[in-house]
Every structure is written in structure tokens, then in C-alpha cells.
Design an enzyme around this catalytic site. Structure first.
Site, PDB file in Angstrom:
ATOM      1  N   ASN A 168       0.849  -1.195   0.000  1.00  0.00           N
ATOM      2  CA  ASN A 168       0.000   0.000   0.000  1.00  0.00           C
ATOM      3  C   ASN A 168       0.882   1.242   0.000  1.00  0.00           C
ATOM      4  OD1 ASN A 168       0.593   0.749   2.859  1.00  0.00           O
ATOM      5  ND2 ASN A 168      -0.340  -1.251   3.225  1.00  0.00           N
ATOM      6  N   ASP A 207      -4.126  -6.572   4.864  1.00  0.00           N
ATOM      7  CA  ASP A 207      -5.115  -7.495   5.429  1.00  0.00           C
ATOM      8  C   ASP A 207      -5.041  -8.879   4.791  1.00  0.00           C
ATOM      9  OD1 ASP A 207      -6.258  -5.766   7.308  1.00  0.00           O
ATOM     10  OD2 ASP A 207      -7.405  -4.750   5.728  1.00  0.00           O
ATOM     11  N   LYS A 218      10.438 -16.592 -10.146  1.00  0.00           N
ATOM     12  CA  LYS A 218       9.640 -15.535 -10.780  1.00  0.00           C
ATOM     13  C   LYS A 218       8.560 -16.156 -11.674  1.00  0.00           C
ATOM     14  CE  LYS A 218       9.732 -11.820 -14.078  1.00  0.00           C
ATOM     15  NZ  LYS A 218      10.406 -11.251 -15.227  1.00  0.00           N
ATOM     16  N   PHE A 241      -4.792   2.979  14.731  1.00  0.00           N
ATOM     17  CA  PHE A 241      -5.025   3.979  13.697  1.00  0.00           C
ATOM     18  C   PHE A 241      -6.101   3.473  12.764  1.00  0.00           C
ATOM     19  CE2 PHE A 241      -2.061   7.611  13.241  1.00  0.00           C
ATOM     20  CZ  PHE A 241      -1.392   7.465  14.437  1.00  0.00           C
ATOM     21  N   LYS A 276     -13.879   0.186  15.191  1.00  0.00           N
ATOM     22  CA  LYS A 276     -12.548  -0.437  15.340  1.00  0.00           C
ATOM     23  C   LYS A 276     -12.035  -0.306  16.773  1.00  0.00           C
ATOM     24  CE  LYS A 276     -11.144  -0.116  10.697  1.00  0.00           C
ATOM     25  NZ  LYS A 276     -10.522   0.602   9.618  1.00  0.00           N
ATOM     26  N   LYS A 308     -11.289  -3.749  18.715  1.00  0.00           N
ATOM     27  CA  LYS A 308      -9.886  -4.100  18.954  1.00  0.00           C
ATOM     28  C   LYS A 308      -9.427  -3.729  20.367  1.00  0.00           C
ATOM     29  CE  LYS A 308      -8.977  -3.839  14.001  1.00  0.00           C
ATOM     30  NZ  LYS A 308      -7.930  -3.882  12.971  1.00  0.00           N
TER      31      LYS A 308
HETATM   32  N1  CTP Z   1      -4.097  -3.661  11.908  1.00  0.00           N
HETATM   33  C1  CTP Z   1      -3.355  -4.687  12.406  1.00  0.00           C
HETATM   34  N2  CTP Z   1      -3.300  -5.880  11.753  1.00  0.00           N
HETATM   35  C2  CTP Z   1      -3.973  -6.060  10.593  1.00  0.00           C
HETATM   36  C3  CTP Z   1      -4.738  -5.004  10.063  1.00  0.00           C
HETATM   37  C4  CTP Z   1      -4.774  -3.822  10.752  1.00  0.00           C
HETATM   38  O1  CTP Z   1      -2.746  -4.524  13.456  1.00  0.00           O
HETATM   39  N3  CTP Z   1      -3.889  -7.220   9.973  1.00  0.00           N
HETATM   40  C5  CTP Z   1      -4.147  -2.399  12.657  1.00  0.00           C
HETATM   41  C6  CTP Z   1      -3.517  -1.199  11.955  1.00  0.00           C
HETATM   42  O2  CTP Z   1      -2.137  -1.064  12.298  1.00  0.00           O
HETATM   43  C7  CTP Z   1      -4.333  -0.035  12.470  1.00  0.00           C
HETATM   44  C8  CTP Z   1      -5.690  -0.647  12.747  1.00  0.00           C
HETATM   45  O3  CTP Z   1      -5.486  -2.063  12.828  1.00  0.00           O
HETATM   46  O4  CTP Z   1      -3.833   0.445  13.701  1.00  0.00           O
HETATM   47  C9  CTP Z   1      -6.736  -0.370  11.731  1.00  0.00           C
HETATM   48  O5  CTP Z   1      -6.350  -0.855  10.480  1.00  0.00           O
HETATM   49  P1  CTP Z   1      -7.414  -1.010   9.327  1.00  0.00           P
HETATM   50  O6  CTP Z   1      -6.760  -1.684   8.151  1.00  0.00           O
HETATM   51  O7  CTP Z   1      -8.087   0.295   9.112  1.00  0.00           O
HETATM   52  O8  CTP Z   1      -8.444  -1.985  10.049  1.00  0.00           O
HETATM   53  P2  CTP Z   1      -9.167  -3.271   9.603  1.00  0.00           P
HETATM   54  O9  CTP Z   1      -9.535  -3.995  10.841  1.00  0.00           O
HETATM   55  O10 CTP Z   1      -8.340  -3.993   8.615  1.00  0.00           O
HETATM   56  O11 CTP Z   1     -10.509  -2.706   8.997  1.00  0.00           O
HETATM   57  P3  CTP Z   1     -11.085  -2.561   7.528  1.00  0.00           P
HETATM   58  O12 CTP Z   1     -10.108  -3.185   6.583  1.00  0.00           O
HETATM   59  O13 CTP Z   1     -12.381  -3.259   7.612  1.00  0.00           O
HETATM   60  O14 CTP Z   1     -11.234  -1.089   7.336  1.00  0.00           O
END
Ligand code: CTP
Length: 401
Positions: A209, A278, A288, A323, A337, A341
Site C-alpha cells: 500500500n 489485510d 519468478k 489507527f 474499530k 480491537k
Molecule cells: N491492523 C493490524 N493488523 C492487521 C490489520 C490492521 O494490526 N492485519 C491495525 C492497523 O495497524 C491499524 C488498525 O489495525 O492500527 C486499523 O487498520 P485497518 O486496516 O483500518 O483496520 P481493519 O480492521 O483492517 O478494517 P477494515 O479493513 O475493515 O477497514
């Protein structure tokens, strides 16, 4: 850099590293500080007072042993004007004088008169530095609250190799700024995650990302500046490790999970600013993938949610800050969230806000707290956002005790 508007009294004493104080003077000025330079007479053998005069814009005060009335007034007024008093380079001689209250020249008398925090950067031959007398003198000064910037090791002008080099300018600036910063996170262990994760498809390609890591690095930098013991678990970024921070490099979300979860128990505060992927490809090819091998439908599997795991295993007294970056329904998604969490605080930012998001130096955030309250500070630098986060976490710690 929080040196703007500060008056730094910089004392240059007589060692070969005196020439490096010229760069320090220049960088302090560029950071917005007023620099008033004092030199011992022996320092003038190594570098001209005119160099400092030109760089600081003020007359360099040299110890001429001319004990007239103006001299007396000047040293007291400089002692009072100082927000921070710096001796760089500091010889064994000035360190010994400072430790024992000897005031027999301009630098030592002004030092004795000042109430400002004092930063001492020793620089000398290794034998002189390692001598128990010098070490004991430094210990005395440390115990009295002086800030000692340890010398670097390396090749010394005298031909020896060892400890005794004046550290580089960024290290000196960091030490000076730290002396001006309340150490309100001292004795706290802070773990910060930053940057993106990369999920390999094959040895050449990955899913990732746009995270630059700037927000997480700013948080780690401010925590260290405020005295915390900081571990930064970082995905691949182009950023330099902030001074005073221990950095652990990881690549994938699962690497980050291992690095964070294994250290979590020892932390007082964990801040998860990383943009964790995610999903990862179900298969990572060893070789490759050729165009002809690439399946247009890449099968993905879920990565572990690190923050959720931390929320489950949080110990009493530990604070967890997550975050959330969203493109829509920011506050609804963020408060969901925060609850899911088990965070104490969640920092929400919208990619749609001007000045917020990936790669910028500023951020526009809303802070959401576990008690349901919210706060939206104005657009500010990521370093200032980091300070607000720590101010609020500290306030929560205080109200809990
Ligand atoms: N985070 C994490 N581990 C993951 C995904 C996210 O620790 N596998 C943490 C990020 O570091 C951030 C928070 O979760 O502090 C929110 O991340 P985000 O990607 O917005 O949350 P998701 O739970 O993945 O929600 P969504 O994809 O449904 O928006």
C-alpha cells in the site's frame, strides 16, 4: 525541531573538534535558535572567533582574562539569557572544572552562573576520556542533572582509535533538543509500528500500500525525545531511523505480528500506526512467475489482525492506540474499530482530507477515546500530532492512578 526561538549559549573549548562547532552553530541557527558563542583562549588556537561571529551573527566572546566591569556583566547576562547551555567540544579540563566548581575563565564562570540545563559533549584522546578521573567527573555531572552526550568511537586526530570523537551534528542537535524537552515519558516503554507491509507474490512482485511510514516514525521520534525507551517495528520505508530509537525491520504482516506480539508483554504503550496488509497471496512462488504462468485471479488469504490480538492480550496498565485510515464513514468505522480491537485510543484520519494521509508531513486527525469522547485537533505536523497523542495517553495514565 523544537529549537526555534531558543537561546543557545555554545561554549567552545580547546580541542581539535572545535572546528565541528562551526557546523553546529550554523545548524542551530537554521533551526531558528539564537546562538551566542563563548570560546576559551585555547579554542581560538584551533578555530577563529570570526568563524563563529559570521555564523551566529553575534560577537564571539573570548576569554581574554580581561576582568573589567563589562566582562563581569556580559558573563552574567549570557548565563541568564541561555535557554540551554552547551559545551561542545568539552575538554577534560572544562569537565574537571565543571565537576569541582572552579571558575577561572569566561566559560567556567558563566557555566557556574547559569540556571539553564547544561549539555556537555566530551571530545578528547581516548586515554584522557577513559581515565577514571574524567569518568568520575562525568559521573558527578550526570548526577547533578547535566546532560552528557557520549562521544563516538573511531579514528581520533591523535592517531589512536577509540572513544573520544565529538558526535556528528544531528546527534548534538538531538541532545540539545532533548535537554529542552520535558522527559515526561521517561521510564516508559513504547512500541510503535510504522510503514506498509509487503506480501510477496514471487521473488519480484508483492502486494502493498502507499504508506510512507512518516506518521509512525514521527511518533517514535517524539517518544524518544520525551525520554521513552522506544522500539519501532517498521515495514519497508525510505526513512532514517530516529535518533535514540531501536528499529526492527520486517517485511510481511506475519513478520510484523511475530515482532510485535513477542515484545508486547514488556510495553507500557503500543501504537499501531502501520498500514498492515489485510491479505496475502495464498501461494508465494519460489521462482519468478512468467507472464504465461500468472493466473489473473490471485487467491488471497487473511493475515492475522495484530491490533485485535494485542487488544485481547492487553495487560493492566498497558495502553493500546490504533489507527484507522478511511475514505468514507470515518468516525463510524473508527469507533467500531476502537471497540472491536479493545483500544484505549484510536487515531482516525481520512484520505479525503487535505493535508492528511500517505506521504504528507501534516495530518488531520480525530482522536477517539474508549470512554466515547472525541477530539479533533487542527491540521498540524505529524510530529505535533504525535505529541498530542502522548499528551492524551499520559493524561489517561494519570487519571487512572
Ligand atoms: N491492523 C493490524 N493488523 C492487521 C490489520 C490492521 O494490526 N492485519 C491495525 C492497523 O495497524 C491499524 C488498525 O489495525 O492500527 C486499523 O487498520 P485497518 O486496516 O483500518 O483496520 P481493519 O480492521 O483492517 O478494517 P477494515 O479493513 O475493515 O477497514
Amino acid at each position: 525541531m523544537h529549537l526555534a526561538g531558543k537561546t543557545v549559549v555554545l561554549c567552545v573549548t580547546g580541542g581539535i573538534a572545535a572546528y565541528k562547532a562551526a557546523d553546529l552553530t550554523s545548524k542551530l541557527r537554521q533551526a531558528g535558535a539564537t546562538v551566542r558563542v563563548l570560546m576559551t583562549e585555547s579554542a581560538t588556537q584551533f578555530i577563529s572567533p570570526i568563524t563563529f561571529e559570521t555564523l551566529s551573527g553575534y560577537r564571539t566572546v573570548v576569554d581574554t582574562f580581561d576582568r573589567n566591569f563589562a566582562w563581569e556583566v556580559e558573563h552574567i547576562s549570557l548565563a541568564k539569557a541561555a535557554d540551554v547551555f552547551v559545551i561542545a567540544p568539552a575538554t577534560a579540563n572544562i569537565i574537571a572544572k565543571a565537576a569541582h566548581g572552579i571558575a577561572d575563565d569566561m566559560v567556567s564562570t558563566t557555566l557556574l552562573a547559569t540556571k539553564a540545563p547544561v549539555v556537555i559533549a566530551p571530545a578528547m584522546n581516548t586515554g584522557m576520556y577513559d581515565n577514571p578521573v574524567t569518568q568520575q567527573n562525568l559521573q558527578t555531572l550526570r548526577a547533578r542533572g547535566f546532560h552528557i552526550i557520549d562521544p563516538a568511537a573511531g579514528h581520533l586526530a591523535c592517531g589512536d582509535t577509540g572513544r573520544g570523537k565529538l558526535p556528528d551534528t544531528p546527534t548534538l542537535l538531538h541532545g540539545i533538543e532533548q535537554a529542552l524537552t520535558p522527559q515526561d515519558l521517561k521510564s516508559l516503554r513504547v512500541l510503535v509500528t510504522a510503514g506498509p507491509t509487503q506480501e510477496a507474490l514471487d521473488p519480484v512482485r508483492f502486494l502493498s500500500n502507499h504508506s510512507s511510514g512518516k506518521m509512525g516514525y514521527a511518533i517514535a521520534a517524539r517518544a524518544a525525545m520525551r525520554g521513552a525507551q522506544v522500539t519501532l517495528v517498521s515495514g519497508p520505508t525510505a526513512l532514517a531511523t530516529p535518533l535514540g530509537v531501536e528499529r526492527v525491520d520486517i517485511v510481511s504482516a506475519r513478520d510484523m505480528y511475530d515482532a510485535v506480539v513477542s515484545r508486547a508483554g514488556a510495553q507500557d504503550i503500543i501504537i499501531k500506526a502501520a498500514a498492515v496488509g489485510d491479505y496475502r497471496p495464498a501461494q508465494t512462488a519460489d521462482e519468478k512467475l512468467k507472464k504465461s504462468d500468472l493466473d489473473l485471479n490471485i487467491a488471497l488469504v487473511r493475515n492475522p489482525d495484530i491490533l485485535a490480538e494485542l487488544g485481547r492480550t492487553k495487560h493492566p496498565g498497558q495502553q493500546l492506540c490504533g489507527f484507522a485510515m478511511e475514505t468514507q464513514n470515518l468516525l463510524e468505522n473508527a469507533s467500531d474499530k476502537l471497540r472491536r480491537k479493545n483500544c484505549d485510543m484510536l487515531v482516525a484520519n481520512s484520505l479525503r482530507d487535505k493535508g492528511a494521509g500517505f506521504g504528507t508531513d501534516t495530518n488531520a486527525v480525530t482522536l477517539l477515546f474508549a470512554d466515547g469522547t472525541r477530539e479533533t485537533p487542527p491540521l498540524m505536523s505529524k510530529e505535533d500530532v504525535a505529541d498530542v497523542i502522548f499528551d492524551r495517553l499520559l493524561a489517561m495514565r494519570e487519571s487512572a492512578t
